[in-house]
Design a protein around this motif. Structure first.
Motif, PDB file in Angstrom:
ATOM      1  N   ARG A  18     115.119  17.336  71.900  1.00 27.23           N
ATOM      2  CA  ARG A  18     115.617  16.207  71.094  1.00 27.23           C
ATOM      3  C   ARG A  18     116.282  15.156  71.978  1.00 27.23           C
ATOM      4  O   ARG A  18     116.098  13.960  71.774  1.00 27.23           O
ATOM      5  CB  ARG A  18     116.599  16.695  70.028  1.00 27.23           C
ATOM      6  N   GLU A  19     117.067  15.609  72.955  1.00 30.83           N
ATOM      7  CA  GLU A  19     117.713  14.668  73.873  1.00 30.83           C
ATOM      8  C   GLU A  19     116.672  13.871  74.648  1.00 30.83           C
ATOM      9  O   GLU A  19     116.820  12.662  74.823  1.00 30.83           O
ATOM     10  CB  GLU A  19     118.640  15.421  74.835  1.00 30.83           C
ATOM     11  N   ASP A  22     115.126  11.296  72.353  1.00 30.51           N
ATOM     12  CA  ASP A  22     116.029  10.162  72.158  1.00 30.51           C
ATOM     13  C   ASP A  22     116.056   9.250  73.389  1.00 30.51           C
ATOM     14  O   ASP A  22     116.064   8.026  73.253  1.00 30.51           O
ATOM     15  CB  ASP A  22     117.440  10.654  71.833  1.00 30.51           C
ATOM     16  N   SER A  25     112.734   7.342  73.368  1.00 33.21           N
ATOM     17  CA  SER A  25     112.714   6.373  72.272  1.00 33.21           C
ATOM     18  C   SER A  25     113.589   5.162  72.585  1.00 33.21           C
ATOM     19  O   SER A  25     113.204   4.021  72.342  1.00 33.21           O
ATOM     20  CB  SER A  25     113.195   7.056  70.989  1.00 33.21           C
ATOM     21  N   HIS A  26     114.753   5.401  73.145  1.00 33.85           N
ATOM     22  CA  HIS A  26     115.705   4.325  73.437  1.00 33.85           C
ATOM     23  C   HIS A  26     115.289   3.491  74.651  1.00 33.85           C
ATOM     24  O   HIS A  26     115.415   2.268  74.641  1.00 33.85           O
ATOM     25  CB  HIS A  26     117.098   4.917  73.660  1.00 33.85           C
TER      26      HIS A  26
END
Length: 103
Positions: A18-19, A22, A25-26
């Motif tokens: 998940r990290e 993220d 994505s960012h």
């Protein structure tokens, strides 16, 4: 041109995946270099696919430690110079930029 270099200390954990999701994505990087992935090629390849990268080079971990992964998008040209259990050495070319070396 953005790159992420991360000692993730194992991609086996859903929290770590998940990290990574993220971060991708960012930042929308063209390439990610991951150290200490500690998982099999098939699992790294699944992560590559889900994160939207077209290419992967994976060096298996030794015993319970290590493992390297280089993931990149299609607009990068990556030429492999050498690799071992502790390094990946490549020349990278992206349109509009000079070729450079990543070790």
């Amino acid at each position: 041109m953005k790159f992420i270099f991360w000692n993730c200390i194992g991609l086996g954990s859903p929290k770590t995946v998940r990290e990574l999701r993220d971060l991708v994505s960012h930042n929308k990087p063209l390439c990610i270099f991951l150290m200490e992935v500690k998982i099999a090629h098939s699992r790294v390849d699944a992560i590559r696919y889900h994160q939207g990268f077209q290419s992967l080079f994976h060096v298996d971990n030794v015993n319970n430690g290590g493992g390297l992964a280089l993931l990149w998008r299609e607009n990068l040209q990556v030429h492999f110079l050498s690799f071992s259990y502790s390094h990946i050495d490549v020349a990278i070319k992206c349109e509009g930029f000079d070729q450079w070396r990543l070790t």
